[in-house]
Design a protein around this motif. Structure first.
Motif, mmCIF file in Angstrom:
data_model
loop_
_atom_site.group_PDB
_atom_site.id
_atom_site.type_symbol
_atom_site.label_atom_id
_atom_site.label_comp_id
_atom_site.label_asym_id
_atom_site.label_seq_id
_atom_site.Cartn_x
_atom_site.Cartn_y
_atom_site.Cartn_z
ATOM 1 N N PRO A 1 0.823 -1.218 0.000
ATOM 2 C CA PRO A 1 0.000 0.000 0.000
ATOM 3 C C PRO A 1 0.859 1.270 0.000
ATOM 4 N N LEU A 2 0.281 2.330 -0.543
ATOM 5 C CA LEU A 2 0.930 3.632 -0.567
ATOM 6 C C LEU A 2 0.420 4.430 0.619
ATOM 7 N N LYS A 3 1.324 4.890 1.473
ATOM 8 C CA LYS A 3 0.944 5.718 2.619
ATOM 9 C C LYS A 3 1.356 7.148 2.347
ATOM 10 N N LEU A 4 0.392 8.041 2.410
ATOM 11 C CA LEU A 4 0.640 9.464 2.226
ATOM 12 C C LEU A 4 0.368 10.182 3.533
ATOM 13 N N THR A 5 1.316 10.937 3.983
ATOM 14 C CA THR A 5 1.092 11.780 5.152
ATOM 15 C C THR A 5 0.753 13.161 4.624
ATOM 16 N N LEU B 1 -3.025 8.842 4.921
ATOM 17 C CA LEU B 1 -3.966 8.222 4.010
ATOM 18 C C LEU B 1 -3.283 7.000 3.425
ATOM 19 N N THR B 2 -3.937 5.853 3.490
ATOM 20 C CA THR B 2 -3.377 4.626 2.932
ATOM 21 C C THR B 2 -4.179 4.244 1.705
ATOM 22 N N HIS C 1 -3.260 -0.917 -6.152
ATOM 23 C CA HIS C 1 -1.970 -0.743 -6.825
ATOM 24 C C HIS C 1 -2.099 -0.019 -8.153
ATOM 25 N N ASN C 2 -3.295 0.111 -8.658
ATOM 26 C CA ASN C 2 -3.448 0.742 -9.966
ATOM 27 C C ASN C 2 -4.107 2.117 -9.876
#
Length: 146
Positions: free
Chosen positions: A2-6, A29-30, A34-35
């Motif tokens: 997963p991509l984690k954005l702070t 935000l997680t 993947h696409n």
């Protein structure tokens, strides 16, 4: 993975063309898909600011990242502009152009933008130097005029 954005307070992010703005607090935000096409607001370039060759192609790539319905129309133009840019930069920087073109071919638009960021800095430096030289030449010319 997963991509984690702070996200900072009031920071925005665009996810699959949808603008999401954070509240007045810091949040994580997680994104588990993947696409998903994701770009932070701080990485966005305004259309009015896309006035140089690198910024123009950056803006086009950003556009196809945000608006998937324009990809078929804009990707050939992006590849064409990247081909022109490949003739401009020397060995130290041209690899970024080739990598960006490769990423566009693989539909990895965010990574293509990442490859162009060092060139944005280089372009700014070259333009600043050019403007400075022009100002010096103008002053010299005016100083020599009667």
């Amino acid at each position: 993975m997963p991509l984690k954005l702070t996200l900072k307070p009031d920071e925005c992010v665009v996810i699959n063309g949808c603008v999401v703005r954070n509240s007045n607090r810091r949040h994580v935000l997680t994104i588990e898909s993947h696409n998903a096409d994701v770009i932070r607001g701080k990485d966005l370039l305004n259309h009015e600011d896309a006035a140089t060759p690198i910024k123009r192609v950056y803006f086009l790539i950003q556009t196809v990242l945000i608006k998937s319905e324009l990809r078929d129309k804009l990707v050939p133009e992006i590849q064409s502009q990247l081909a022109v840019l490949a003739t401009v930069f020397g060995p130290g920087h041209v690899r970024h152009v080739f990598e960006a073109a490769n990423c566009v071919s693989q539909m990895d638009y965010y990574r293509a933008l990442s490859e162009l960021r060092p060139l944005l800095v280089r372009e700014e430096m070259l333009l600043a130097t050019s403007v400075k030289r022009a100002a010096i030449a103008r002053e010299a010319y005016l100083a020599g005029s009667p």
